[in-house]
Scaffold this motif. Structure first.
Motif, PDB file in Angstrom:
ATOM      1  N   GLN A   1      -9.712   1.782   0.323  1.00 33.51           N
ATOM      2  CA  GLN A   1     -10.300   0.619   0.984  1.00 33.51           C
ATOM      3  C   GLN A   1     -11.621   0.960   1.664  1.00 33.51           C
ATOM      4  O   GLN A   1     -12.550   0.157   1.686  1.00 33.51           O
TER       5      GLN A   1
ATOM      6  N   GLN B   1     -19.043   0.146  -3.277  1.00 34.42           N
ATOM      7  CA  GLN B   1     -17.737  -0.023  -3.925  1.00 34.42           C
ATOM      8  C   GLN B   1     -17.806   0.409  -5.385  1.00 34.42           C
ATOM      9  O   GLN B   1     -16.902   1.065  -5.888  1.00 34.42           O
TER      10      GLN B   1
ATOM     11  N   ASP C   1      -6.881   0.099  -3.797  1.00 35.73           N
ATOM     12  CA  ASP C   1      -6.262  -0.292  -2.531  1.00 35.73           C
ATOM     13  C   ASP C   1      -7.182  -1.244  -1.765  1.00 35.73           C
ATOM     14  O   ASP C   1      -8.078  -0.810  -1.044  1.00 35.73           O
ATOM     15  N   GLU C   2      -6.961  -2.544  -1.940  1.00 37.24           N
ATOM     16  CA  GLU C   2      -7.765  -3.590  -1.289  1.00 37.24           C
ATOM     17  C   GLU C   2      -9.258  -3.254  -1.347  1.00 37.24           C
ATOM     18  O   GLU C   2      -9.941  -3.202  -0.315  1.00 37.24           O
TER      19      GLU C   2
ATOM     20  N   THR D   1       0.827  -1.205   0.000  1.00 37.46           N
ATOM     21  CA  THR D   1       0.000   0.000   0.000  1.00 37.46           C
ATOM     22  C   THR D   1       0.862   1.256   0.000  1.00 37.46           C
ATOM     23  O   THR D   1       0.523   2.266  -0.641  1.00 37.46           O
TER      24      THR D   1
ATOM     25  N   THR E   1      -3.533  -6.173  -2.831  1.00 33.28           N
ATOM     26  CA  THR E   1      -4.279  -7.167  -2.071  1.00 33.28           C
ATOM     27  C   THR E   1      -3.311  -8.075  -1.318  1.00 33.28           C
ATOM     28  O   THR E   1      -2.152  -8.225  -1.704  1.00 33.28           O
TER      29      THR E   1
ATOM     30  N   SER F   1     -11.966  -5.779   0.425  1.00 31.66           N
ATOM     31  CA  SER F   1     -11.766  -6.292   1.784  1.00 31.66           C
ATOM     32  C   SER F   1     -12.981  -6.111   2.682  1.00 31.66           C
ATOM     33  O   SER F   1     -13.135  -6.831   3.672  1.00 31.66           O
TER      34      SER F   1
END
Length: 374
Positions: free
Chosen positions: A101, A159, A177-178, A62, A210, A181
């Motif tokens: 995220q 999302q 960025d992820e 990240t 990830t 999650s």
């Protein structure tokens, strides 16, 4: 082994599609005080590629993504987009879009206003804002929910709003960025397919962070496996799985059996003596690094009755310690010398299973063996 999702036919391009660009990272180092976070990172990401930074928590992935976005500054090294040096440019001058995220949606704004916000802040004319917002919402399939607020949406829909807001500004590079999650397991599978389809429609160079190897394997063209601030290996999902560069990559990508031992040379031949005394030949064309361990995947092994190995197979005597029914396969834990290894065999109704506590021979084709260090 998972491979990137392939569509039956190319997806229709989006009105928001922009020419794909490369991303270059050269000699990047970054420290926080005495903590060296990124260590001489060098990467070349191709135009239009879906690329992943994959690794455990704290490995620097990240931090590297935020460095590309302009939120972190390297101590040394260079970052380029489309061959243009951007190392010292502020985030708003880099032409990149980042999906965080947490999604970071404005709770008091409608979906439409959330997507329009970045364009309005950039001074884009109203007619162009409306065009891009409609195109972005159409791209993620949320046009019918344009007047709802984030609290009225599911996690997957939120999302998609975050993605729409980002692609509406028509970035040269999309940074994720992820982004999966916060979703449950079933929704993650659906949304990662949507991300892959969206990326193909945009033709947009995309970098995905990830810690989940399945996510990276299923949607990305290539992966950079990272650990402790360094890039361990770069390759396609299949290349990394079948030809890992070291023990870390082998163990991080899927299940790997790792056995300790030492090379013993005798009469021009080499043998590998496992801890516990079992000896097996080392093929003449194999390089065995100093301190290497024997590595093989569970599905490459087979179990046969004790002493019943076929000619040409590597044979290791063992004892069945336990077994697990996994639906499509049965995983056996087999004691080989001082080590327990995993063996995955396809499940077939009516076929006898190997009983716990019985002696068996674990067999492997020579090409399935790897000797890895590091």
């Amino acid at each position: 082994m998972n491979t990137p999702v392939q569509s039956a036919a190319p997806a229709a391009p989006s009105p928001l599609a922009t020419p794909a660009v490369s991303v270059g990272i050269e000699g990047v180092n970054l420290s926080y005080g005495e903590h060296h976070v990124l260590k001489d990172v060098n990467l070349s990401i191709e135009p239009g590629e879906f690329f992943a930074f994959l690794g455990p928590s704290g490995c620097g992935k990240t931090t590297l993504l935020r460095l590309i976005a302009g939120f972190n500054q390297a101590d040394t090294g260079h970052v380029t987009i489309g061959g243009k040096e951007i190392t010292d440019l502020p985030p708003w001058k880099r032409d990149v879009g980042m999906v965080f995220q947490s999604y970071a949606l404005w709770p008091h704004m409608t979906v439409r206003r959330n997507v329009a916000f970045g364009l309005e802040e950039r001074g884009v004319k109203r007619a162009e804002v409306e065009r891009r917002v409609e195109a972005a919402l159409d791209l993620v399939g949320l046009g019918h929910l344009a007047e709802r607020r984030p609290s009225q949406l599911s996690g997957g829909q939120q999302q998609r709003v975050a993605v729409a807001r980002t692609v509406a500004i028509e970035p040269k590079v999309l940074l994720l960025d992820e982004p999966l999650s916060n979703l449950d397991a079933k929704m993650r599978v659906q949304v990662r397919r949507e991300l892959r389809d969206l990326q193909q429609r945009l033709g947009l160079t995309t970098i995905f962070v990830t810690h989940d190897q399945e996510e990276a394997n299923t949607i990305c063209d290539r992966i950079a496996v990272m650990n402790d601030g360094t890039v361990q290996q770069v390759g396609t999902p299949m290349e990394l799985y079948e030809r890992p560069a070291n023990l870390f990559v082998a163990n991080f990508l899927g299940t790997a059996n790792i056995l300790s031992g030492r090379v013993v040379a005798s009469g021009g031949e080499r043998r590998f003596e496992l801890d516990g005394g079992t000896i097996l030949p080392v093929p003449a064309d194999r390089t065995v690094p100093e301190g290497a361990r024997l590595v093989f995947r569970p599905q490459h092994a087979n179990l046969v009755p004790a002493g019943a190995a076929a000619p040409g197979q590597i044979a290791l005597p063992g004892l069945v310690a336990h077994r697990e029914f996994l639906g499509a396969s049965v995983r056996y834990g087999v004691r080989v010398g001082n080590t327990e290894v995993a063996v995955d065999l396809p499940f077939q109704s009516g076929r006898d299973l190997h009983e716990i506590g019985t002696a068996a021979t674990l067999t492997l084709p020579p090409h399935a063996l790897m000797w890895l260090a590091g």
